[in-house]
Design a protein around this motif. Structure first.
Motif, PDB file in Angstrom:
ATOM      1  N   TYR A  77       0.862  -1.182   0.000  1.00  0.00           N
ATOM      2  CA  TYR A  77       0.000   0.000   0.000  1.00  0.00           C
ATOM      3  C   TYR A  77       0.890   1.220   0.000  1.00  0.00           C
ATOM      4  O   TYR A  77       1.668   1.423   0.925  1.00  0.00           O
ATOM      5  N   ASP A  78       0.810   2.013  -1.038  1.00  0.00           N
ATOM      6  CA  ASP A  78       1.598   3.238  -1.145  1.00  0.00           C
ATOM      7  C   ASP A  78       0.640   4.379  -1.452  1.00  0.00           C
ATOM      8  O   ASP A  78       0.207   4.564  -2.590  1.00  0.00           O
ATOM      9  N   ALA A  79       0.275   5.129  -0.420  1.00  0.00           N
ATOM     10  CA  ALA A  79      -0.708   6.200  -0.558  1.00  0.00           C
ATOM     11  C   ALA A  79      -0.217   7.332  -1.458  1.00  0.00           C
ATOM     12  O   ALA A  79      -1.030   8.039  -2.042  1.00  0.00           O
ATOM     13  N   THR A  80       1.097   7.495  -1.594  1.00  0.00           N
ATOM     14  CA  THR A  80       1.603   8.571  -2.448  1.00  0.00           C
ATOM     15  C   THR A  80       1.466   8.224  -3.927  1.00  0.00           C
ATOM     16  O   THR A  80       1.258   9.117  -4.751  1.00  0.00           O
ATOM     17  N   LYS A  81       1.549   6.954  -4.275  1.00  0.00           N
ATOM     18  CA  LYS A  81       1.401   6.543  -5.681  1.00  0.00           C
ATOM     19  C   LYS A  81      -0.070   6.343  -6.042  1.00  0.00           C
ATOM     20  O   LYS A  81      -0.546   6.857  -7.043  1.00  0.00           O
ATOM     21  N   ASP A  82      -0.770   5.539  -5.276  1.00  0.00           N
ATOM     22  CA  ASP A  82      -2.189   5.262  -5.534  1.00  0.00           C
ATOM     23  C   ASP A  82      -2.845   4.914  -4.203  1.00  0.00           C
ATOM     24  O   ASP A  82      -2.653   3.816  -3.678  1.00  0.00           O
ATOM     25  N   ALA A  83      -3.629   5.830  -3.678  1.00  0.00           N
ATOM     26  CA  ALA A  83      -4.258   5.621  -2.374  1.00  0.00           C
ATOM     27  C   ALA A  83      -5.381   4.604  -2.422  1.00  0.00           C
ATOM     28  O   ALA A  83      -5.844   4.153  -1.390  1.00  0.00           O
ATOM     29  N   THR A 128      -8.699   2.135   0.342  1.00  0.00           N
ATOM     30  CA  THR A 128      -7.601   2.408   1.266  1.00  0.00           C
ATOM     31  C   THR A 128      -7.384   1.222   2.202  1.00  0.00           C
ATOM     32  O   THR A 128      -8.300   0.449   2.465  1.00  0.00           O
TER      33      THR A 128
END
Length: 136
Positions: free
Chosen positions: A56-62, A84
């Motif tokens: 999970y990478d919120a900066t790339k794709d939340a 999320t």
């Protein structure tokens, strides 16, 4: 026939139609093998494989979260959730996923988690792009 008899038959026919539509639209429980065989939504019960990576990478794709789950028969599958990452996801004891297989991945539309608790058994339900909590 009397009007009351005809009206009674129409009401009975509508009741039967409602009952049949309710049972036909309800999804069923299964495992990842069953999910590969069907194109409809299925509930899969399993446990998070904590030995594999959660992505999970919120900066790339939340709204992209992937992880691995072992179903109750021990079969492991990669799960993709378009939402999320739920809070305290790693602490869940059991996970119920609703979704379908696309290729070799299970795409979940809903995640229901059984969270450990000392005094009560709490469950969290997470749907696409929003979070709901429900105490059961």
């Amino acid at each position: 026939m009397k009007r009351s008899s005809i009206l009674g038959l129409v009401v009975i026919a509508i009741a039967i139609a409602v009952i049949i539509s309710t049972y036909s639209s309800s999804s069923t429980y299964g495992n990842f093998s069953d999910a590969k065989k069907t194109t409809s939504e299925l509930h899969v019960v399993g446990h998070l494989d904590k030995g594999k990576e959660l992505y999970y990478d919120a900066t790339k794709d939340a709204n992209y979260f992937s992880f691995f789950v072992k179903d109750n028969r021990g079969q492991e599958c990669k799960v993709v959730f378009t939402g999320t990452k739920p809070q305290d996801f790693e602490k869940s004891e059991q996970i119920v996923l609703t979704g379908q297989m696309i290729g070799t991945e299970f795409h979940a539309s809903t995640i229901l988690m059984k969270c450990p608790s000392k005094y009560t058994q709490d469950k969290l339900e997470v749907t696409e792009a929003k979070a709901k909590t429900a105490d059961i």
